[in-house]
Design a protein around this motif. Structure first.
Motif, PDB file in Angstrom:
ATOM      1  N   CYS A  42       0.806  -1.215   0.000  1.00  0.00           N
ATOM      2  CA  CYS A  42       0.000   0.000   0.000  1.00  0.00           C
ATOM      3  C   CYS A  42       0.842   1.270   0.000  1.00  0.00           C
ATOM      4  O   CYS A  42       0.307   2.377   0.129  1.00  0.00           O
ATOM      5  N   LEU A  43       2.144   1.112  -0.141  1.00  0.00           N
ATOM      6  CA  LEU A  43       3.016   2.274  -0.306  1.00  0.00           C
ATOM      7  C   LEU A  43       3.023   2.669  -1.772  1.00  0.00           C
ATOM      8  O   LEU A  43       2.953   1.803  -2.656  1.00  0.00           O
ATOM      9  N   LEU A  44       3.104   3.966  -2.039  1.00  0.00           N
ATOM     10  CA  LEU A  44       3.182   4.409  -3.417  1.00  0.00           C
ATOM     11  C   LEU A  44       4.521   4.001  -4.009  1.00  0.00           C
ATOM     12  O   LEU A  44       5.544   4.012  -3.327  1.00  0.00           O
ATOM     13  N   LYS A  45       4.466   3.638  -5.269  1.00  0.00           N
ATOM     14  CA  LYS A  45       5.655   3.197  -5.976  1.00  0.00           C
ATOM     15  C   LYS A  45       5.839   4.041  -7.225  1.00  0.00           C
ATOM     16  O   LYS A  45       4.867   4.487  -7.816  1.00  0.00           O
ATOM     17  N   ASP A  50      12.568   4.322 -18.283  1.00  0.00           N
ATOM     18  CA  ASP A  50      13.604   3.729 -19.125  1.00  0.00           C
ATOM     19  C   ASP A  50      13.935   2.298 -18.721  1.00  0.00           C
ATOM     20  O   ASP A  50      14.060   1.416 -19.569  1.00  0.00           O
ATOM     21  N   THR A  51      14.099   2.066 -17.443  1.00  0.00           N
ATOM     22  CA  THR A  51      14.537   0.746 -16.965  1.00  0.00           C
ATOM     23  C   THR A  51      13.390  -0.127 -16.462  1.00  0.00           C
ATOM     24  O   THR A  51      13.571  -1.321 -16.276  1.00  0.00           O
ATOM     25  N   GLU A  52      12.228   0.473 -16.228  1.00  0.00           N
ATOM     26  CA  GLU A  52      11.056  -0.182 -15.654  1.00  0.00           C
ATOM     27  C   GLU A  52      11.276  -0.621 -14.201  1.00  0.00           C
ATOM     28  O   GLU A  52      10.466  -1.333 -13.637  1.00  0.00           O
ATOM     29  N   ARG A  53      12.378  -0.193 -13.589  1.00  0.00           N
ATOM     30  CA  ARG A  53      12.634  -0.512 -12.188  1.00  0.00           C
ATOM     31  C   ARG A  53      11.595   0.206 -11.322  1.00  0.00           C
ATOM     32  O   ARG A  53      11.237   1.353 -11.576  1.00  0.00           O
ATOM     33  N   VAL A  54      11.140  -0.488 -10.285  1.00  0.00           N
ATOM     34  CA  VAL A  54      10.133   0.052  -9.375  1.00  0.00           C
ATOM     35  C   VAL A  54      10.822   0.502  -8.093  1.00  0.00           C
ATOM     36  O   VAL A  54      11.650  -0.219  -7.530  1.00  0.00           O
ATOM     37  N   TYR A  55      10.466   1.691  -7.644  1.00  0.00           N
ATOM     38  CA  TYR A  55      10.994   2.262  -6.409  1.00  0.00           C
ATOM     39  C   TYR A  55       9.836   2.481  -5.442  1.00  0.00           C
ATOM     40  O   TYR A  55       8.820   3.070  -5.804  1.00  0.00           O
ATOM     41  N   TYR A  56      10.020   2.019  -4.222  1.00  0.00           N
ATOM     42  CA  TYR A  56       9.032   2.260  -3.177  1.00  0.00           C
ATOM     43  C   TYR A  56       9.264   3.633  -2.573  1.00  0.00           C
ATOM     44  O   TYR A  56      10.393   4.103  -2.493  1.00  0.00           O
ATOM     45  N   THR A  57       8.176   4.244  -2.103  1.00  0.00           N
ATOM     46  CA  THR A  57       8.276   5.479  -1.336  1.00  0.00           C
ATOM     47  C   THR A  57       7.762   5.178   0.074  1.00  0.00           C
ATOM     48  O   THR A  57       7.190   4.107   0.325  1.00  0.00           O
ATOM     49  N   ASP A  58       7.954   6.115   0.970  1.00  0.00           N
ATOM     50  CA  ASP A  58       7.390   5.961   2.316  1.00  0.00           C
ATOM     51  C   ASP A  58       6.085   6.745   2.433  1.00  0.00           C
ATOM     52  O   ASP A  58       5.678   7.169   3.504  1.00  0.00           O
ATOM     53  N   LYS A 137       6.727   3.809  10.003  1.00  0.00           N
ATOM     54  CA  LYS A 137       7.722   4.047   8.950  1.00  0.00           C
ATOM     55  C   LYS A 137       7.171   4.911   7.816  1.00  0.00           C
ATOM     56  O   LYS A 137       7.913   5.288   6.924  1.00  0.00           O
ATOM     57  N   VAL A 138       5.880   5.200   7.839  1.00  0.00           N
ATOM     58  CA  VAL A 138       5.245   5.952   6.761  1.00  0.00           C
ATOM     59  C   VAL A 138       5.381   7.440   7.037  1.00  0.00           C
ATOM     60  O   VAL A 138       5.063   7.914   8.127  1.00  0.00           O
ATOM     61  N   PHE A 139       5.837   8.168   6.033  1.00  0.00           N
ATOM     62  CA  PHE A 139       5.975   9.623   6.141  1.00  0.00           C
ATOM     63  C   PHE A 139       4.608  10.283   6.215  1.00  0.00           C
ATOM     64  O   PHE A 139       4.376  11.190   6.997  1.00  0.00           O
ATOM     65  N   GLY A 140       3.692   9.811   5.374  1.00  0.00           N
ATOM     66  CA  GLY A 140       2.343  10.361   5.343  1.00  0.00           C
ATOM     67  C   GLY A 140       1.557   9.775   4.194  1.00  0.00           C
ATOM     68  O   GLY A 140       2.106   9.102   3.324  1.00  0.00           O
ATOM     69  N   PRO A 141       0.258  10.048   4.163  1.00  0.00           N
ATOM     70  CA  PRO A 141      -0.571   9.546   3.066  1.00  0.00           C
ATOM     71  C   PRO A 141      -0.402  10.393   1.806  1.00  0.00           C
ATOM     72  O   PRO A 141       0.031  11.542   1.866  1.00  0.00           O
ATOM     73  N   GLU A 142      -0.770   9.810   0.701  1.00  0.00           N
ATOM     74  CA  GLU A 142      -0.640  10.486  -0.592  1.00  0.00           C
ATOM     75  C   GLU A 142      -1.390  11.814  -0.645  1.00  0.00           C
ATOM     76  O   GLU A 142      -1.004  12.708  -1.390  1.00  0.00           O
ATOM     77  N   ARG A 153      10.890  10.974  -1.620  1.00  0.00           N
ATOM     78  CA  ARG A 153      10.402  10.061  -0.586  1.00  0.00           C
ATOM     79  C   ARG A 153      10.753   8.604  -0.897  1.00  0.00           C
ATOM     80  O   ARG A 153      10.242   7.691  -0.259  1.00  0.00           O
ATOM     81  N   ILE A 154      11.613   8.348  -1.868  1.00  0.00           N
ATOM     82  CA  ILE A 154      12.017   6.982  -2.209  1.00  0.00           C
ATOM     83  C   ILE A 154      12.827   6.390  -1.059  1.00  0.00           C
ATOM     84  O   ILE A 154      13.721   7.029  -0.515  1.00  0.00           O
ATOM     85  N   VAL A 155      12.468   5.151  -0.689  1.00  0.00           N
ATOM     86  CA  VAL A 155      13.151   4.427   0.383  1.00  0.00           C
ATOM     87  C   VAL A 155      13.440   3.005  -0.092  1.00  0.00           C
ATOM     88  O   VAL A 155      12.759   2.477  -0.974  1.00  0.00           O
ATOM     89  N   SER A 156      14.437   2.381   0.499  1.00  0.00           N
ATOM     90  CA  SER A 156      14.800   1.027   0.054  1.00  0.00           C
ATOM     91  C   SER A 156      14.233  -0.084   0.935  1.00  0.00           C
ATOM     92  O   SER A 156      14.083  -1.219   0.480  1.00  0.00           O
ATOM     93  N   TRP A 157      13.906   0.211   2.195  1.00  0.00           N
ATOM     94  CA  TRP A 157      13.501  -0.859   3.112  1.00  0.00           C
ATOM     95  C   TRP A 157      12.293  -1.687   2.677  1.00  0.00           C
ATOM     96  O   TRP A 157      12.254  -2.874   2.969  1.00  0.00           O
ATOM     97  N   PRO A 158      11.296  -1.157   1.973  1.00  0.00           N
ATOM     98  CA  PRO A 158      10.159  -2.019   1.621  1.00  0.00           C
ATOM     99  C   PRO A 158      10.531  -3.153   0.657  1.00  0.00           C
ATOM    100  O   PRO A 158       9.839  -4.160   0.608  1.00  0.00           O
ATOM    101  N   GLY A 159      11.598  -2.983  -0.078  1.00  0.00           N
ATOM    102  CA  GLY A 159      12.006  -4.012  -1.033  1.00  0.00           C
ATOM    103  C   GLY A 159      13.004  -4.995  -0.464  1.00  0.00           C
ATOM    104  O   GLY A 159      13.540  -5.829  -1.184  1.00  0.00           O
ATOM    105  N   LYS A 160      13.240  -4.920   0.848  1.00  0.00           N
ATOM    106  CA  LYS A 160      14.235  -5.790   1.473  1.00  0.00           C
ATOM    107  C   LYS A 160      13.580  -6.717   2.488  1.00  0.00           C
ATOM    108  O   LYS A 160      12.524  -6.425   3.028  1.00  0.00           O
TER     109      LYS A 160
END
Length: 170
Positions: A42-45, A50-58, A137-142, A153-160
């Motif tokens: 439920c975190l925004l991504k 270009d790479t189609e890589r997905v990044y999680y945000t907080d 861990k959530v910064f805030g809602p969208e 707001r990109i973070v790495s922990w949700p993908g680990k």
């Protein structure tokens, strides 16, 4: 004889449903119980074009209750949030961004559920105790974070896979 979390009698030597059924063979209650309540999906991504890589945000979906890590309007979520992805056996096969810790992804990939998953631990609290959930861990809602600020707001922990957290002893 014990009872599983779905209330069914279960012989001690009987394998739990997630070890013997495919995702498409599960009943609706079994399917729903695979959700561990972490809230990571439920975190925004953001996806790199270009790479189609997905990044999680907080930043969370506006419907995520960050204390319980559950949707605050689950039955109506698709009407309120039109781009909410409903997980089905087919979408789970196609989605590449499910967190490594996700019960649906683990079963899809032929792995077992982790010790902190409520179906294994018997408690919905272990997902929080193990540090898997988005609680605190959530910064805030969208609704409170502008689209322009999402890249910041990109973070790495949700993908680990979280290694901290203590296993409960029975």
């Amino acid at each position: 004889m014990a009872k599983n979390l779905l209330g069914a009698a279960q012989e001690d030597d009987v394998q739990p449903f997630w070890k013997v059924k495919g995702l498409d063979e599960m009943t609706a209650p079994e399917w729903e119980s695979l959700c561990d309540g972490c809230g990571r999906c439920c975190l925004l991504k953001l996806q790199d074009e270009d790479t189609e890589r997905v990044y999680y945000t907080d930043v969370s979906c506006r419907l995520l209750d960050c204390a319980s890590c559950r949707c605050s309007d689950y039955p109506n979520r698709a009407a309120v949030v039109p781009d909410c992805v409903q997980l089905t056996p087919q979408t789970v096969e196609d989605i590449g961004w499910l967190p490594l810790t996700c019960g649906y992804r683990l079963i899809r990939d032929g792995k077992d559920l982790a010790w902190w998953h409520p179906l294994v631990s018997g408690s919905p609290d272990t997902v929080h105790e193990a540090g898997i959930s988005v609680r605190d861990k959530v910064f805030g809602p969208e609704t409170e974070v502008g689209v322009d600020a999402l890249e910041d707001r990109i973070v790495s922990w949700p993908g680990k896979w979280v290694k901290r957290g203590k296993r409960r002893t029975p």
